[in-house]
Design an enzyme around this catalytic site. Structure first.
Site, PDB file in Angstrom:
ATOM      1  CB  SER A   1      62.196  41.546  38.120  1.00 60.31           C
ATOM      2  OG  SER A   1      62.916  41.498  37.874  1.00 60.31           O
TER       3      SER A   1
ATOM      4  CE  LYS B   1      66.777  36.956  47.562  1.00 56.57           C
ATOM      5  NZ  LYS B   1      65.565  37.677  48.178  1.00 56.57           N
ATOM      6  CG  ASP B   2      69.875  34.807  41.299  1.00 55.45           C
ATOM      7  OD1 ASP B   2      68.979  34.890  41.819  1.00 55.45           O
ATOM      8  OD2 ASP B   2      69.399  35.435  40.095  1.00 55.45           O
TER       9      ASP B   2
ATOM     10  CD  GLU C   1      59.369  11.573  32.522  1.00 57.74           C
ATOM     11  OE1 GLU C   1      58.576  10.403  33.422  1.00 57.74           O
ATOM     12  OE2 GLU C   1      60.348  12.041  32.957  1.00 57.74           O
TER      13      GLU C   1
ATOM     14  CG  HIS D   1      66.869  43.338  31.309  1.00 60.17           C
ATOM     15  ND1 HIS D   1      66.258  42.124  31.447  1.00 60.17           N
ATOM     16  CD2 HIS D   1      68.395  43.347  31.978  1.00 60.17           C
ATOM     17  CE1 HIS D   1      67.461  41.423  32.067  1.00 60.17           C
ATOM     18  NE2 HIS D   1      68.431  42.308  32.734  1.00 60.17           N
TER      19      HIS D   1
END
Lengths: 262, 416
Positions: free
Chosen positions: B218, B242-243, B286, B214
């Protein structure tokens, strides 16, 4: 416009690569066992809508009882599970009562034998691993509760193994008491062929071919390994329908909210 | 998201004493301006946060039924699968959730690498992300040990033995990690304790990660800095919706694994109880750790392998300075862009090598791929930055958006 198309292509390739990465990396480790391709006879519980055939389950249980249980334990299977594979509660109680389990100590401090109840688990054929080895030429017959999930290929592996016994090729020299089975790792297995034509007399009158018994047993042991398979797949359908509708709605909301941005 | 200037008197009462609503608004609300051109790859951050929450919630429920003891752990997992109400669902969510967490985080990391999100002034943001990755690997490894199956036990054996490669103090360190002279119940119990602890440490680092995010906001697909309000839109409602749509798509993929293929990403050997006397033919981690496993095995010397594996993450800490380009985003870097995709392919190859036994041609492929991995960061990155002539990025975020939406805008005008 071109940059948008580039973005779409970029996104598609990233997802494709990531997916390919998972498939590539998980694939070989799951198909590790040397030997030949497994047979896939097709089972009713496979696929997204799969359910168990109750007849197969009950016949498979009978094969376990009459053939496997003399050497193999099934410790995670409880008699209270019998109603879930289609027996009535009274039948389940009667089947349980055929087995003796050790209980106690009683008021005098002694252990005692009593007929099994629904709450009991399937008793083991041997007191401990050493007793099991000593009775089986040094080999330990594994517990079958999780066998389908503990082998690459699952139910297909089990079916292939049970129906896969052959005469050894001329270049293979078998160890003492060993049998030749191309589906087994190392191809020599300490378990002699367990299934023979009419080896059991099915309670429902089905003809007991080796193929039929192998199929029934594979079905039953899949149930024991994954008793909630039907619930899981049934719930999966509802979850998927819900999520797809929700996601479609969210997409429309997204379009609406973003309409003025571009 | 309740706006801080909401007329609600309870909100005002709380806000006056603890300004939590304005804090939320500046974090994920309308008070947080985000570049208007973020594409769907920017969904991965919030997705990772959501998967972390899913892991913590399912993990807390599992811990209510799981018994961290060498004699009881395997049975207790089967108890969860058979006797606990919807225990199978909780456990499959948790075990597949780990894979989904890594999938999302790996896309997040490669997105950061493609768009130069590690470059000035986001170096610490990148570092915090790498610390999260390391903590995730430790948590995932220890979590995989908990069912106490064959692969749990032997995976723990391989990984803890790596510390014995440290000269002089290696062996005592391994004994100290094990809590004894072999892997046994004390090892399992401390792994359980740490497996429960580390996710909360991750939460702490995630908070720092978001805080650092922040400060400068971004990055975006053009890599150009925000120049003014015309370049941004409020996080809420634009990116929250959108998320949410991205979350829906993600949950469909997640649900596929949980409901239709829950054991595919695991290993069948882990349904065999741990047996210290019987080594499985191939010990594999894994899928998400396979590339690092391949790097470990690419070096014939044990200590060398451990150093290489450590360096494969360590080198990522240096890329803010190894990348010498003035342009952030690979889109405008014709040479580097090619190398980015080659690196991605290289990592996939490393994963494939890691899944296979170290024999035959896999040894050579693994060594070549490992060499290339380091060459990419140590040679390609600085030299591409020096010698490449990048295309000119657009003048501003808003002009790039207008250019992209140009066709639509004129079409709209034509209709009007």
């Amino acid at each position: 416009m071109t940059s948008y198309r580039q973005m779409t292509r970029l996104r598609a390739s990233v997802f494709a690569l990531a997916t390919g990465f998972i498939l590539l990396s998980a694939g070989p480790s799951l198909a590790a066992e040397d030997s030949r391709t497994l047979k896939s006879p097709g089972f009713s519980f496979q696929g997204p809508f799969g359910t168990f055939d109750r007849g197969e389950l009950q016949r498979g249980f009978q094969v376990y009882q009459e053939v496997c249980s003399s050497c193999h334990a099934l410790k995670y299977f409880a008699f209270r599970n019998l109603p879930r594979i289609g027996f009535s509660e009274d039948q389940a109680k009667a089947i349980a009562a055929e087995y003796e389990v050790t209980d106690g100590p009683d008021v005098e401090g002694e252990m005692f034998e009593r007929p099994a109840r629904l709450a009991d688990h399937m008793p083991s054929p041997f007191a401990n691993d050493n007793a099991a080895r000593s009775a089986n030429n040094g080999a330990l017959p594994p517990d079958l509760s999780l066998m389908v999930k503990a082998r690459a290929g699952g139910e297909d592996y089990l079916y292939s193994l049970l129906t896969g016994y052959e005469d050894p090729p001329s270049d293979v020299e078998l160890g003492e008491g060993m049998s030749f089975n191309p589906y087994f790792g190392g191809r020599q297995i300490a378990m002699p062929p367990p299934l023979f034509e009419d080896g059991v007399e099915y309670a429902d009158g089905t003809a007991a071919s080796v193929d039929q018994m192998a199929r029934d047993l594979s079905t039953f042991l899949t149930w024991v390994a994954e008793p909630d398979l039907e619930t899981r797949k049934g719930m999966g359908i509802k979850v998927m329908i819900f999520l797809i509708l929700l996601t479609a709605l969210l997409y429309m909301v997204k379009r609406k909210v973003w309409r003025d941005i571009h | 998201m309740s706006s801080p200037d909401s007329g609600n008197r309870i909100v005002q009462w709380i806000e006056y004493r603890l300004p939590i609503f304005s804090w939320l608004d500046h974090t994920v609300g309308s008070g947080y301006p985000a570049p208007k051109n973020l594409n769907y790859l920017w969904n991965m951050g919030s997705l990772a946060g959501i998967v972390l929450m899913i892991q913590i919630v399912t993990g807390i429920v599992l811990a209510m039924h799981y018994v961290p003891h060498g004699d009881m752990a395997f049975d207790s997992v089967e108890h969860i699968m058979r006797n606990v109400n919807y225990g199978w669902l909780i456990r499959y969510l948790h075990s597949n959730g780990a894979s989904m967490f890594f999938l999302v985080v790996y896309i997040h990391i490669f997105r950061g690498m493609y768009y130069g999100s590690y470059k000035y002034p986001r170096e610490l943001l990148w570092w915090l992300g790498l610390v999260i990755l390391l903590l995730m690997m430790a948590s995932a490894f220890m979590g995989y040990v908990l069912p106490w199956g064959q692969m749990s036990f032997w995976g723990a054996t391989v990984i803890t033995n790596l510390f014995s490669a440290i000269p002089l103090i290696g062996e005592p360190i391994v004994t100290w990690l094990w809590g004894g002279f072999a892997i046994a119940s004390p090892t399992l119990q401390r792994f359980f304790s740490l497996h429960y602890l580390l996710p909360f440490v991750i939460v702490g680092i995630v908070i720092l990660h978001i805080w650092a995010l922040h400060i400068h906001g971004s990055n975006n697909p053009t890599g150009i800095d925000v120049k003014g309000p015309q370049d941004t839109i409020p996080f809420h409602p634009y990116y929250t919706v959108k998320d949410l749509f991205g979350l829906g798509v993600f949950l469909i993929i997640f649900a596929y694994w949980v409901f239709y293929n829950p054991n595919y990403l695991g290993h069948p050997d882990n349904y065999i109880p741990a047996n210290p006397l019987q080594t499985p033919p191939h010990i594999v981690p894994e899928w998400y750790l396979l590339p690092f496993y391949a790097i470990l095995r690419a070096i014939p010397d044990k200590l060398g392998g451990v150093i290489a594996m450590g360096a494969s993450i360590g080198v990522l800490f240096l890329i803010p300075w190894l990348d010498t380009s003035r342009v952030r985003v690979a889109t405008f870097r014709p040479i580097y862009k090619q190398f980015f995709w080659i690196l991605l392919a290289d990592v996939v190859i490393l994963g494939w090598v890691g899944a296979n036994p170290p024999e035959g041609h896999f040894i050579l492929i693994g060594q070549l791929a490992t060499t290339y991995y380091f060459l990419h960061f140590l040679i390609v990155m600085p030299f591409a930055g020096w010698f490449e002539s990048p295309r000119k990025p657009p003048d501003s975020i808003s002009s790039s958006v207008l250019e992209k939406g140009g066709g639509n805008a004129s079409a709209k005008e034509a209709v009007q």
